[in-house]
Design a protein around this motif. Sequence first.
Motif, PDB file in Angstrom:
ATOM      1  N   ALA A  73       0.808  -1.224   0.000  1.00  0.00           N
ATOM      2  CA  ALA A  73       0.000   0.000   0.000  1.00  0.00           C
ATOM      3  C   ALA A  73       0.841   1.273   0.000  1.00  0.00           C
ATOM      4  N   VAL A  74       2.149   1.168   0.175  1.00  0.00           N
ATOM      5  CA  VAL A  74       2.952   2.375   0.339  1.00  0.00           C
ATOM      6  C   VAL A  74       2.930   3.262  -0.896  1.00  0.00           C
ATOM      7  N   GLY A  75       3.026   2.694  -2.075  1.00  0.00           N
ATOM      8  CA  GLY A  75       3.021   3.500  -3.289  1.00  0.00           C
ATOM      9  C   GLY A  75       1.728   4.273  -3.452  1.00  0.00           C
ATOM     10  N   ARG A  76       0.612   3.585  -3.283  1.00  0.00           N
ATOM     11  CA  ARG A  76      -0.700   4.233  -3.385  1.00  0.00           C
ATOM     12  C   ARG A  76      -0.844   5.312  -2.324  1.00  0.00           C
ATOM     13  N   PHE A  77      -0.410   5.014  -1.114  1.00  0.00           N
ATOM     14  CA  PHE A  77      -0.518   5.977  -0.022  1.00  0.00           C
ATOM     15  C   PHE A  77       0.284   7.239  -0.337  1.00  0.00           C
ATOM     16  N   LEU A  78       1.515   7.068  -0.808  1.00  0.00           N
ATOM     17  CA  LEU A  78       2.355   8.222  -1.131  1.00  0.00           C
ATOM     18  C   LEU A  78       1.786   9.016  -2.302  1.00  0.00           C
ATOM     19  N   GLN A  79       1.258   8.339  -3.307  1.00  0.00           N
ATOM     20  CA  GLN A  79       0.709   9.032  -4.471  1.00  0.00           C
ATOM     21  C   GLN A  79      -0.565   9.800  -4.124  1.00  0.00           C
ATOM     22  N   GLU A  80      -1.335   9.286  -3.181  1.00  0.00           N
ATOM     23  CA  GLU A  80      -2.571   9.958  -2.793  1.00  0.00           C
ATOM     24  C   GLU A  80      -2.349  11.060  -1.767  1.00  0.00           C
ATOM     25  N   LEU A  81      -1.140  11.158  -1.245  1.00  0.00           N
ATOM     26  CA  LEU A  81      -0.832  12.202  -0.281  1.00  0.00           C
ATOM     27  C   LEU A  81      -1.068  13.556  -0.944  1.00  0.00           C
ATOM     28  N   ASP A  82      -1.802  14.376  -0.288  1.00  0.00           N
ATOM     29  CA  ASP A  82      -2.147  15.699  -0.814  1.00  0.00           C
ATOM     30  C   ASP A  82      -0.891  16.430  -1.273  1.00  0.00           C
ATOM     31  N   PRO A  83      -0.821  16.819  -2.537  1.00  0.00           N
ATOM     32  CA  PRO A  83       0.371  17.501  -3.052  1.00  0.00           C
ATOM     33  C   PRO A  83       0.741  18.747  -2.248  1.00  0.00           C
ATOM     34  N   GLN A  84      -0.246  19.438  -1.681  1.00  0.00           N
ATOM     35  CA  GLN A  84       0.053  20.610  -0.857  1.00  0.00           C
ATOM     36  C   GLN A  84       0.726  20.216   0.456  1.00  0.00           C
ATOM     37  N   ARG A  85       0.663  18.952   0.798  1.00  0.00           N
ATOM     38  CA  ARG A  85       1.265  18.487   2.056  1.00  0.00           C
ATOM     39  C   ARG A  85       2.632  17.852   1.821  1.00  0.00           C
ATOM     40  N   ARG A  86       3.228  18.073   0.679  1.00  0.00           N
ATOM     41  CA  ARG A  86       4.551  17.515   0.390  1.00  0.00           C
ATOM     42  C   ARG A  86       5.631  18.107   1.285  1.00  0.00           C
ATOM     43  N   ASP A  87       5.269  19.116   2.097  1.00  0.00           N
ATOM     44  CA  ASP A  87       6.216  19.691   3.035  1.00  0.00           C
ATOM     45  C   ASP A  87       6.363  18.826   4.289  1.00  0.00           C
ATOM     46  N   LEU A  88       5.603  17.753   4.362  1.00  0.00           N
ATOM     47  CA  LEU A  88       5.699  16.847   5.504  1.00  0.00           C
ATOM     48  C   LEU A  88       7.096  16.239   5.590  1.00  0.00           C
ATOM     49  N   ARG A  89       7.576  16.063   6.808  1.00  0.00           N
ATOM     50  CA  ARG A  89       8.791  15.276   7.017  1.00  0.00           C
ATOM     51  C   ARG A  89       8.340  13.819   6.958  1.00  0.00           C
ATOM     52  N   LEU A  90       8.739  13.129   5.911  1.00  0.00           N
ATOM     53  CA  LEU A  90       8.333  11.736   5.732  1.00  0.00           C
ATOM     54  C   LEU A  90       9.408  10.795   6.238  1.00  0.00           C
ATOM     55  N   ALA A  91       8.967   9.689   6.784  1.00  0.00           N
ATOM     56  CA  ALA A  91       9.868   8.625   7.205  1.00  0.00           C
ATOM     57  C   ALA A  91       9.061   7.329   7.156  1.00  0.00           C
TER      58      ALA A  91
END
Length: 188
Positions: free
Chosen positions: A47-65
């Motif tokens: 599910a990681v790919g789908r989850f990352l792709q659906e992440l709101d583009p405006q929220r790309r400022d998130l610190r991801l880990a």
Amino acid sequence: MIDGQTTGLVLVEGISDRVALETLAERYGRDLEAERTSIVSIGGAQAVGRFLQELDPQRRDLRLAGMCDAGEERDFRRGLERAGLGPATTRAEMERLGFYVCVADLEDELIRCLGAGCVEQVVEAQGELGSFRTFQQQPAWQGRGSQAQLRRFMSTHSGRKVRYARLLVDALELTSVPRPLDRLLAHL
């Protein structure tokens, strides 16, 4: 959970991974809620790919880990690359992006750090040592090492992995924490 206030997002495969990281953060004296960091169980590596792709583009400022098992490393690499987060063809590249891999899985990492004897003490404190000894006598598990037996035992009963994730992290010496868990929390 993820909301407009979230600034850090950690993606993990399952609930036991989330519980282990939350417990370790508490032991380190960190308040993930105050840090506006959420740990999300995505329901499996696929599910990681789908989850990352659906992440709101405006929220790309998130610190991801994130964290995954070695068997699911390829799914995480592919998901990171498809989401445009950068190259992830090696484990080192994944780590630069904040994503860490457990050698086999979370339970393996914790059992190796604690040692089989310590884990058996935790199992005994939960009143399950008799069940574990019975499990060890099953023909498929006779003659296998204690660490492998304990790892499998954690998965034989509904809810056991989640319960032991907290208990085993609580039993850790903070100077001997599994690398993926320690590095992930340091990354945030």
